[in-house]
Scaffold this active site. Structure first.
Site, short mmCIF file in Angstrom:
data_model
loop_
_atom_site.label_atom_id
_atom_site.label_comp_id
_atom_site.label_asym_id
_atom_site.label_seq_id
_atom_site.Cartn_x
_atom_site.Cartn_y
_atom_site.Cartn_z
NE ARG A 102 -3.03 -0.64 3.04
CZ ARG A 102 -3.98 -0.69 4.13
NH1 ARG A 102 -3.26 0.07 5.18
NH2 ARG A 102 -4.44 -1.52 4.16
CG HIS A 147 -1.21 -3.07 4.27
ND1 HIS A 147 -1.33 -3.73 3.77
CD2 HIS A 147 -1.69 -2.79 5.47
CE1 HIS A 147 -2.23 -4.57 4.18
NE2 HIS A 147 -2.50 -4.15 5.04
CG ASP A 154 -5.02 -6.13 4.72
OD1 ASP A 154 -4.24 -6.90 6.02
OD2 ASP A 154 -5.75 -4.91 4.35
CD GLU A 236 -6.51 -4.33 10.64
OE1 GLU A 236 -5.78 -4.45 9.87
OE2 GLU A 236 -6.65 -2.83 10.84
CG HIS A 239 -2.92 -7.08 9.53
ND1 HIS A 239 -2.71 -4.91 8.65
CD2 HIS A 239 -1.97 -6.37 9.52
CE1 HIS A 239 -1.64 -4.95 8.38
NE2 HIS A 239 -1.69 -5.38 9.32
#
Length: 260
Positions: A102, A147, A154, A236, A239
């Protein structure tokens, strides 16, 4: 050497220094660094649902830096993920990634959105019980993301054979991400207890309220990925990060696009 020649030499030296100090061009900044690969080049069997390339995410629009619905990772992370995929296929499942590398510009987009308290268009699905003023304090949004280091992703599980998934229709009625699996958005994944990017304690991997099939699926995903060299973020279930990530302190900002 004549005076004119000496002057010319000085000018050339100065110009050379300026050229060396010049900032990288936009194309150079946006180039995928060595050591990163497209996941489909390492394992084309892993499924994609790159949510930040679409409007079906907690912001409600395509996120800055996502030029293609692509999964880019460090080679080490992609290779380890292939190991996990091979194990799961033998058990009747496939991995599906929602997000991989990301860029920092995408994280900056999240931060701007979180600071705009009037924009709550996706609240009913992704954070129905969280006041937007709490997103930073409660850790759902941060100014840096693992990320961006290239070895975090994810991910979820899909049963084989893969069933089709209908597209998200912008403006459609939203259902809480923690609603029963038959009521929330019809993702083609197995039941994980919540949908992806659900800002709620039920997304915590070991939340004791998650039982039955959803508990089995969370444990299967974690056990498989841990065996392949990853660790989970406790808040999460989706993740994961490579244990020995090659860039533990570097946050990249090249865009997500086709690689190679």
């Amino acid at each position: 050497m004549s005076r004119l020649s000496r002057l010319g030499a000085v000018v050339l030296a100065v110009l050379s220094c300026v050229a060396l100090a010049a900032p990288a061009s936009a194309s150079e900044r946006d180039r995928v660094p060595a050591g990163f690969v497209a996941l489909h080049d390492i394992d084309p069997t892993i499924r994609y649902d790159i949510r930040y390339f679409t409007r079906h995410n907690f912001v409600g629009e395509r996120i800055d830096g996502y030029l293609q619905p692509e999964c880019i990772l460090t080679r080490e992370a992609a290779t380890a993920l292939r190991t996990a995929q091979r194990s799961l296929i033998g058990q009747g499942y496939t991995l599906k990634v929602y997000d991989c590398y990301r860029p920092q510009r995408a994280v900056d987009h999240f931060v701007r959105w979180a600071e705009d308290l009037d924009d709550d268009r996706m609240k009913a699905e992704f954070y129905p019980d969280v006041d937007k003023t709490r997103l930073f304090a409660d850790g759902y949004i941060a100014e840096k993301s693992g990320h961006s280091r290239g070895s975090t992703f994810d991910v979820t599980l899909v049963r084989l054979p893969v069933r089709p998934q209908r597209p998200y229709r912008p403006g459609e009625p939203l259902v809480a991400c923690y609603a029963p699996v038959g009521q929330r958005f019809p993702d083609n994944t197995v039941d994980m207890g919540t949908g992806y990017d659900c800002f709620d304690p039920l997304s915590h991997t070991d939340n004791p309220a998650i039982t039955g099939a959803a508990r089995h699926h969370r444990d299967l995903l974690r056990d498989t990925l841990v065996a392949a060299g990853f660790h989970n973020l406790a808040e999460e279930w989706w993740h994961y990060t490579l244990d020995d990530e090659p860039y533990p302190d570097t946050y990249f900002d090249f865009p997500v696009t086709h690689h190679g």
